[in-house]
Design an enzyme around this catalytic site. Structure first.
Site, PDB file in Angstrom:
ATOM      1  N   CYS A  37     -29.338  31.881 -44.676  1.00  0.00           N
ATOM      2  CA  CYS A  37     -29.949  32.125 -45.981  1.00  0.00           C
ATOM      3  C   CYS A  37     -30.857  30.929 -46.270  1.00  0.00           C
ATOM      4  O   CYS A  37     -30.470  29.789 -46.028  1.00  0.00           O
ATOM      5  CB  CYS A  37     -28.867  32.268 -47.050  1.00  0.00           C
ATOM      6  SG  CYS A  37     -29.481  32.920 -48.597  1.00  0.00           S
ATOM      7  N   HIS A  90     -29.739  27.062 -45.951  1.00  0.00           N
ATOM      8  CA  HIS A  90     -28.572  26.490 -46.623  1.00  0.00           C
ATOM      9  C   HIS A  90     -27.279  27.240 -46.298  1.00  0.00           C
ATOM     10  O   HIS A  90     -26.276  27.082 -46.967  1.00  0.00           O
ATOM     11  CB  HIS A  90     -28.777  26.368 -48.140  1.00  0.00           C
ATOM     12  CG  HIS A  90     -29.277  27.599 -48.836  1.00  0.00           C
ATOM     13  ND1 HIS A  90     -30.293  27.552 -49.758  1.00  0.00           N
ATOM     14  CD2 HIS A  90     -28.898  28.882 -48.770  1.00  0.00           C
ATOM     15  CE1 HIS A  90     -30.525  28.765 -50.235  1.00  0.00           C
ATOM     16  NE2 HIS A  90     -29.685  29.588 -49.647  1.00  0.00           N
ATOM     17  N   ASN A  91     -27.257  28.057 -45.252  1.00  0.00           N
ATOM     18  CA  ASN A  91     -26.033  28.659 -44.693  1.00  0.00           C
ATOM     19  C   ASN A  91     -26.138  28.541 -43.180  1.00  0.00           C
ATOM     20  O   ASN A  91     -26.620  29.459 -42.516  1.00  0.00           O
ATOM     21  CB  ASN A  91     -25.929  30.149 -45.065  1.00  0.00           C
ATOM     22  CG  ASN A  91     -25.337  30.388 -46.427  1.00  0.00           C
ATOM     23  OD1 ASN A  91     -25.231  29.474 -47.231  1.00  0.00           O
ATOM     24  ND2 ASN A  91     -24.947  31.616 -46.697  1.00  0.00           N
ATOM     25  N   PRO A 128     -33.417  25.709 -55.947  1.00  0.00           N
ATOM     26  CA  PRO A 128     -33.847  26.566 -57.064  1.00  0.00           C
ATOM     27  C   PRO A 128     -32.860  26.536 -58.216  1.00  0.00           C
ATOM     28  O   PRO A 128     -31.684  26.157 -58.051  1.00  0.00           O
ATOM     29  CB  PRO A 128     -33.878  27.950 -56.423  1.00  0.00           C
ATOM     30  CG  PRO A 128     -32.786  27.877 -55.391  1.00  0.00           C
ATOM     31  CD  PRO A 128     -32.802  26.469 -54.859  1.00  0.00           C
ATOM     32  N   GLY A 129     -33.331  26.953 -59.407  1.00  0.00           N
ATOM     33  CA  GLY A 129     -32.448  27.124 -60.548  1.00  0.00           C
ATOM     34  C   GLY A 129     -32.092  28.594 -60.677  1.00  0.00           C
ATOM     35  O   GLY A 129     -31.608  29.205 -59.728  1.00  0.00           O
ATOM     36  N   MET A 133     -33.545  32.526 -62.629  1.00  0.00           N
ATOM     37  CA  MET A 133     -34.817  33.221 -62.828  1.00  0.00           C
ATOM     38  C   MET A 133     -35.616  32.682 -64.017  1.00  0.00           C
ATOM     39  O   MET A 133     -36.804  32.940 -64.126  1.00  0.00           O
ATOM     40  CB  MET A 133     -34.584  34.726 -62.993  1.00  0.00           C
ATOM     41  CG  MET A 133     -33.800  35.086 -64.246  1.00  0.00           C
ATOM     42  SD  MET A 133     -33.697  36.875 -64.504  1.00  0.00           S
ATOM     43  CE  MET A 133     -32.703  37.402 -63.130  1.00  0.00           C
ATOM     44  N   HIS A 183     -27.492  23.687 -53.083  1.00  0.00           N
ATOM     45  CA  HIS A 183     -28.477  24.698 -52.656  1.00  0.00           C
ATOM     46  C   HIS A 183     -29.064  25.443 -53.839  1.00  0.00           C
ATOM     47  O   HIS A 183     -29.891  26.336 -53.678  1.00  0.00           O
ATOM     48  CB  HIS A 183     -27.859  25.675 -51.662  1.00  0.00           C
ATOM     49  CG  HIS A 183     -27.059  26.795 -52.265  1.00  0.00           C
ATOM     50  ND1 HIS A 183     -26.082  26.608 -53.217  1.00  0.00           N
ATOM     51  CD2 HIS A 183     -27.086  28.134 -52.018  1.00  0.00           C
ATOM     52  CE1 HIS A 183     -25.557  27.771 -53.533  1.00  0.00           C
ATOM     53  NE2 HIS A 183     -26.142  28.715 -52.827  1.00  0.00           N
ATOM     54  N   GLY A 213     -25.872  27.064 -58.772  1.00  0.00           N
ATOM     55  CA  GLY A 213     -24.488  27.484 -58.567  1.00  0.00           C
ATOM     56  C   GLY A 213     -24.023  28.406 -59.676  1.00  0.00           C
ATOM     57  O   GLY A 213     -24.388  28.247 -60.843  1.00  0.00           O
TER      58      GLY A 213
END
Length: 497
Positions: A175, A361-362, A394-395, A397, A418, A421
């Site tokens: 991902c 990040h996976n 990222p945060g 949307m 990542h 959360g």
């Protein structure tokens, strides 16, 4: 004259070739008659394509350990073997083998937890369990952490160099984040909103099983790696059909305003730019690889019930090497998926990006700890943050994401969060969040949303600013990305991750 069956001389079939007497003896079969019956069944299944080699060996190992589930089946070759084993054991023959059951370490090693005050107890408990694995060398928990399967999301686990844990990599292998920065004014999100929306409609595809018929560059499929194993070969057509598509859940492609305060990012002058950000992984290919090898790992590596999802594969054995090859190919494939999207949209805009930044990040990487120990570093929902390494966090949307440069912090195993959360589960989001409040938040932040549902609402996530504050020692912020036009899977789609 009738020839005796010699499993060592059977023709090559399936992944890894014939199943030999040596491999069957490794399961604890030493009686010649039992060995012959197992060889006949095993290679019959292989020749007729009922299962591949790894599946057969894994099933035989489980059958020897406990034949009853196989004996309860109505018919089949494995049922016949199970019936024979049960009968023999009643006679005191072919007794159950003493299997190695791996015990957890009694002592719980210390590991750093970033932003501990915002991390749920379940995630902490999962990380404490993971660090007790006999193969665990070091661990760390990122500030966006929340509970998952086996290793928590946001968990980083270093294991011995020749071991790899499929569930610690994650179901959505590789991902990934990808950001393209264009030499275009950020104000386009307001002045040319419809044009940018249409570009997303025309060049992005979301949902379970979605495909595309148009390719920018499919050269990845010329790689010989697609012929390395039977599992990969069987998934090649699916992967090809889904090239350039995105999944469900928190996967997205979005336009936004990228703000640089100085020229620290590839020499790009300070200012505001139009940028395209995407988040998705290796689609059905990676999911199928994860499912297949995690099941084999759980059969091969016997652990206490509470740690079964942390079962590992040995890279010195066929199944470990096969997973390693498939995982790395999934990484290349995930990158190619993002490139398809970004290249098609850049071509439609008739402009080449100033730069492109991306990261997994996976995934699992062979690395060295600060003391020189070679390890396998699993980052399940964690961003690589080695010294000087660029990444994207990222945060949600309606909240900003950040372009970061890693500081190479040894305690964190060169890692960072990542994303923001999850603050609540998807089911809890549907139960507790208010649609009107979500809509008001999007209007306030000037977000144009295409698709998605309440489980991806900004309120379902932690405060990204709090998360970033907890990892100031891990990364340096280079730029801020404000999402403005967001496309995700339709609400009716069930999340894959």
């Amino acid at each position: 004259m009738k020839r005796e069956l010699n499993a060592d001389k059977l023709p090559l079939q399936g992944a890894g070739g014939q199943i030999t007497n040596i491999e069957l003896k490794a399961l604890g079969i030493n009686d010649d008659k039992i060995l012959e019956s197992f060889s006949r069944v095993a290679n019959g299944l292989l020749i007729h394509g009922v299962m591949d080699k790894l599946q057969i060996l894994a099933n035989l190992e489980a059958l020897i350990d406990d034949p009853m589930p196989y004996a309860l089946k109505k018919r089949g070759k494995l049922k016949n073997l199970a019936d024979n084993i049960i009968a023999l054991r009643k006679e005191g023959k072919f007794l159950k083998q003493q299997r190695t059951n791996f015990a957890l370490k009694e002592d719980i090693a210390e590991f750093p937890v970033y932003g501990i005050e915002h991390i749920e107890v379940g995630a902490l408990a999962q990380m404490r369990t993971a660090i007790q694995l006999p193969i665990a060398v070091a661990g760390a928990l990122m500030p966006d952490a929340h509970q998952g399967y086996g290793l928590p999301i946001g968990g980083v686990l270093a294991t011995t160099a020749n071991t790899i844990i499929p569930f610690a990599v994650g179901v959505d292998i590789a991902c990934r984040m990808c950001l393209s920065i264009f030499d275009l004014p950020a104000t386009m999100v307001d002045t040319e909103t419809e044009k940018l929306k249409n570009l997303l409609v025309d060049h992005t595809y979301f949902g379970i099983g979605c495909t595309t018929e148009s390719y920018f560059d499919s050269s990845l499929f010329d790689s010989n790696t697609w012929n390395e194993t039977k599992v990969i070969r069987n998934l090649k057509d699916k992967a090809y059909a889904q090239l350039g598509t995105s999944g469900t859940g928190n996967h997205f492609v979005e336009w936004g305003e990228l703000t640089l305060t100085d020229d620290a990012l590839d020499g790009i002058p300070a200012g505001s730019y139009l940028a395209l950000l995407s988040h998705s992984g290796s689609r059905g290919f990676g999911g199928s690889v994860a499912d297949y090898y995690s099941k084999i790992a759980m059969i091969k590596t016997k652990l206490p019930a509470e740690t079964k999802h942390l079962a590992w594969l040995d890279l010195d054995k066929d199944e470990g090497q096969e997973y390693w090859i498939a995982m790395n190919l999934a990484g290349e494939y995930a990158s190619a998926n993002h490139h398809e999207i970004h290249n098609k949209i850049a071509r439609a805009l008739n402009i080449t990006p100033l730069t492109r930044i991306e990261n997994h990040h996976n995934f699992a990487w062979k690395e060295q700890l600060a003391n020189g120990t070679e390890v396998m570093v699993h980052r399940k929902g964690a961003t690589p943050a080695g010294k000087g390494v660029l990444g994207i966090i990222p945060g949600s949307m309606s909240t900003p994401g950040f372009v970061v440069r890693g500081k190479g912090d040894a305690a964190s195993i060169n890692s960072a969060s990542h994303g923001a959360g999850r603050l609540m589960s998807r089911s809890m989001a549907f139960k507790t969040l208010d649609k009107e409040a979500i809509a008001a938040n999007l209007i306030d932040k000037r977000i144009t949303l295409m698709g998605s549902d309440m489980d991806e609402a900004p309120m379902a996530y932690k405060d990204i600013h709090t998360v970033m504050a907890a990892q100031q020692d891990l990364v340096e912020v280079l730029a801020k990305f404000e999402p403005r036009i967001v496309r995700m899977a339709d609400a009716r789609e069930r999340p894959e991750d």
